[in-house]
Design a protein around this motif. Sequence first.
Motif, PDB file in Angstrom:
ATOM      1  N   GLN A  19      40.100  35.248  41.349  1.00  0.00           N
ATOM      2  CA  GLN A  19      40.133  35.518  39.911  1.00  0.00           C
ATOM      3  C   GLN A  19      39.739  36.959  39.621  1.00  0.00           C
ATOM      4  O   GLN A  19      40.412  37.657  38.862  1.00  0.00           O
ATOM      5  N   TYR A  20      38.640  37.388  40.209  1.00  0.00           N
ATOM      6  CA  TYR A  20      38.141  38.745  39.975  1.00  0.00           C
ATOM      7  C   TYR A  20      39.099  39.799  40.529  1.00  0.00           C
ATOM      8  O   TYR A  20      39.327  40.823  39.898  1.00  0.00           O
ATOM      9  N   GLN A  21      39.643  39.540  41.714  1.00  0.00           N
ATOM     10  CA  GLN A  21      40.602  40.481  42.306  1.00  0.00           C
ATOM     11  C   GLN A  21      41.778  40.698  41.369  1.00  0.00           C
ATOM     12  O   GLN A  21      42.193  41.831  41.118  1.00  0.00           O
ATOM     13  N   GLN A  22      42.328  39.607  40.881  1.00  0.00           N
ATOM     14  CA  GLN A  22      43.494  39.685  40.005  1.00  0.00           C
ATOM     15  C   GLN A  22      43.132  40.356  38.679  1.00  0.00           C
ATOM     16  O   GLN A  22      43.826  41.248  38.220  1.00  0.00           O
ATOM     17  N   ALA A  23      42.024  39.936  38.085  1.00  0.00           N
ATOM     18  CA  ALA A  23      41.638  40.471  36.776  1.00  0.00           C
ATOM     19  C   ALA A  23      41.292  41.956  36.829  1.00  0.00           C
ATOM     20  O   ALA A  23      41.627  42.708  35.919  1.00  0.00           O
ATOM     21  N   LEU A  24      40.648  42.391  37.916  1.00  0.00           N
ATOM     22  CA  LEU A  24      40.184  43.768  38.006  1.00  0.00           C
ATOM     23  C   LEU A  24      41.094  44.675  38.838  1.00  0.00           C
ATOM     24  O   LEU A  24      40.859  45.878  38.926  1.00  0.00           O
ATOM     25  N   ALA A  42      31.010  37.211  48.110  1.00  0.00           N
ATOM     26  CA  ALA A  42      32.265  37.962  48.061  1.00  0.00           C
ATOM     27  C   ALA A  42      31.890  39.262  47.374  1.00  0.00           C
ATOM     28  O   ALA A  42      31.415  39.264  46.238  1.00  0.00           O
ATOM     29  N   ILE A  43      32.047  40.368  48.087  1.00  0.00           N
ATOM     30  CA  ILE A  43      31.658  41.674  47.561  1.00  0.00           C
ATOM     31  C   ILE A  43      32.915  42.436  47.172  1.00  0.00           C
ATOM     32  O   ILE A  43      33.762  42.718  48.017  1.00  0.00           O
ATOM     33  N   LEU A  44      33.036  42.742  45.886  1.00  0.00           N
ATOM     34  CA  LEU A  44      34.168  43.504  45.367  1.00  0.00           C
ATOM     35  C   LEU A  44      33.676  44.918  45.102  1.00  0.00           C
ATOM     36  O   LEU A  44      32.770  45.118  44.284  1.00  0.00           O
ATOM     37  N   LYS A  45      34.256  45.868  45.810  1.00  0.00           N
ATOM     38  CA  LYS A  45      33.818  47.250  45.684  1.00  0.00           C
ATOM     39  C   LYS A  45      34.656  47.961  44.637  1.00  0.00           C
ATOM     40  O   LYS A  45      35.870  48.061  44.758  1.00  0.00           O
TER      41      LYS A  45
END
Length: 133
Positions: A19-24, A42-45
């Motif tokens: 979800q976060y990958q797609q949204a951001l 899950a670390i999103l940089k």
Amino acid sequence: MKIDHIAIAVNDVESAAKQYQQALGVDNVVFETVESEGVKLAILKLENGRIELMEPTRDDSPIRKFLDKKGEGLHHMALATDNIENEFQRMEGCGVQFLGKIRNGSEGTKITFIHPKSLSGVLAELCSHPKSH
């Protein structure tokens, strides 16, 4: 000191990461389990910091307790310092209360948590990354 990351408690880290990958529009996600804290991350940089999604890996995890009490959502903010030991001592000298001592976190980082009573109800993590980070 600078803001290092925002941590969000989730029930399913794989689903939340998508979800976060797609949204951001983030391509790079690093997954890591920190057994001592009882969490899978899950670390999103991002360009100016990170978002850490946290799923509990066991029933006694603080994240499990948080999810049971409050549901998914913002868990804490993390503040980075170059010298966590000095900052810990300085802050204690100012009356800041901590939730335990300095310990190891994800990606070789040293961490400790500041009691929410010391920061107007906000849980904060104090962290120091390895020099090669």
